[in-house]
Design a protein around this motif. Structure first.
Motif, PDB file in Angstrom:
ATOM      1  N   GLY A   9      95.722 -54.390  93.448  1.00  0.00           N
ATOM      2  CA  GLY A   9      94.907 -53.274  93.891  1.00  0.00           C
ATOM      3  C   GLY A   9      95.752 -52.063  94.243  1.00  0.00           C
ATOM      4  O   GLY A   9      95.394 -50.920  93.923  1.00  0.00           O
ATOM      5  N   ALA A  10      96.902 -52.298  94.884  1.00  0.00           N
ATOM      6  CA  ALA A  10      97.795 -51.189  95.238  1.00  0.00           C
ATOM      7  C   ALA A  10      98.413 -50.558  93.999  1.00  0.00           C
ATOM      8  O   ALA A  10      98.519 -49.328  93.897  1.00  0.00           O
ATOM      9  N   LEU A  11      98.819 -51.379  93.039  1.00  0.00           N
ATOM     10  CA  LEU A  11      99.441 -50.855  91.822  1.00  0.00           C
ATOM     11  C   LEU A  11      98.454 -50.096  90.951  1.00  0.00           C
ATOM     12  O   LEU A  11      98.831 -49.168  90.239  1.00  0.00           O
ATOM     13  N   LEU A  12      97.172 -50.511  91.007  1.00  0.00           N
ATOM     14  CA  LEU A  12      96.163 -49.879  90.169  1.00  0.00           C
ATOM     15  C   LEU A  12      95.387 -48.787  90.901  1.00  0.00           C
ATOM     16  O   LEU A  12      94.391 -48.286  90.394  1.00  0.00           O
ATOM     17  N   SER A  13      95.848 -48.425  92.081  1.00  0.00           N
ATOM     18  CA  SER A  13      95.254 -47.290  92.784  1.00  0.00           C
ATOM     19  C   SER A  13      95.732 -45.998  92.127  1.00  0.00           C
ATOM     20  O   SER A  13      96.702 -46.007  91.348  1.00  0.00           O
ATOM     21  N   PRO A  14      95.079 -44.865  92.400  1.00  0.00           N
ATOM     22  CA  PRO A  14      95.540 -43.604  91.796  1.00  0.00           C
ATOM     23  C   PRO A  14      97.018 -43.319  92.048  1.00  0.00           C
ATOM     24  O   PRO A  14      97.769 -42.991  91.120  1.00  0.00           O
ATOM     25  N   VAL A  15      97.454 -43.450  93.297  1.00  0.00           N
ATOM     26  CA  VAL A  15      98.861 -43.202  93.613  1.00  0.00           C
ATOM     27  C   VAL A  15      99.747 -44.241  92.940  1.00  0.00           C
ATOM     28  O   VAL A  15     100.816 -43.917  92.398  1.00  0.00           O
TER      29      VAL A  15
END
Length: 257
Positions: A9-15
């Motif tokens: 989820g963190a890797l596929l977030s916009p940032v």
């Protein structure tokens, strides 16, 4: 599995997506051998950053999520709604700040959900119903369910009407806990509008009978005639992150089904 889900989820977030493309391009530039690919990755990271930081893409991601369920006006509509057994408020982000009012510990989503629960409690004349807060500690020393309870107490809600479920780490676990506590009894489900479709799907899978009460709407009207609509902003990045998180969550549910 829980850690892997959070990492993806963190890797596929916009940032996260922008940083992955940016770092890949920088590494290729330093290593050499594929300058065209490196420049392409760097250009993609810039374009993606602009897309997420302008209002058009966040709005496009939010609109189909937030338009699925209308706000809950009350319990006087026709046809009449069943009397709920409780008002459930799903947990969200918080940050414990000792010495400050508990309401200040809640992030935007958690604060909006608490306020909506209190509004419905008053408008619907359901002040005798228990308020059930859910959510674990996350990265804080105090569970969000307990932080929301303390905020509710500071706003005058009697402690005897508040229940804190501090074990669930995510929405799926929240529904499992609620299934044991509420069974098939109807209850008001308060959560962010973009999160409501996923929450309802998980509630249905757990055999629950929720009455949806969405809040914390993030969709904004951006006119192309306004020069401000063409300026990137951190707020648009946050809205894009909020929406993309929910789309990924829905995709995950479909993969698991």
């Amino acid at each position: 599995m829980f850690f892997l889900k959070k990492l993806l989820g963190a890797l596929l977030s916009p940032v996260g997506l922008v940083l992955v493309l940016l770092l890949a391009g920088v590494v290729l530039m330093l290593v050499g051998g594929a300058p065209r690919l490196a420049r392409g990755l760097l250009a993609c990271s810039l374009l993606l950053f602009l897309a997420f930081s302008l209002p058009w893409l966040p709005n496009a991601l939010l609109r189909p999520l937030e338009s699925q369920v209308a706000p809950l006006a009350g319990f006087q509509e026709a046809p009449p709604r069943p009397r709920p057994k409780a008002i459930v408020v799903l947990g969200a982000g918080h940050h414990v700040r000792p010495g400050q009012p508990p309401a200040d510990w809640l992030g935007r989503a958690a604060s909006a959900r608490l306020m909506e629960a209190l509004r419905l409690r008053g408008l619907a004349g359901l002040s005798d119903l228990p308020l059930i807060f859910t959510g674990d500690t996350g990265r804080e020393s105090l569970p969000v369910a307990e932080a929301m309870k303390r905020a509710a107490l500071s706003l005058g809600v009697p402690e005897a009407t508040i229940v804190s479920e501090t074990a669930p780490r995510d929405t799926a676990e929240e529904m499992t806990v609620l299934s044991r506590r509420l069974g098939k009894s109807p209850f008001v489900l308060v959560t962010s509008a973009a999160h409501m479709p996923r929450a309802l799907r998980l509630a249905e899978g757990a055999g629950l009978n929720p009455i949806p009460a969405p809040t914390d709407y993030r969709l904004v009207q951006a006119s192309a005639a306004s020069w401000q609509a063409w300026l990137p902003s951190a707020g648009n990045l946050q809205r894009a992150d909020h929406a993309l998180h929910e789309w990924l969550g829905l995709l995950w549910l479909r993969i698991k089904a």
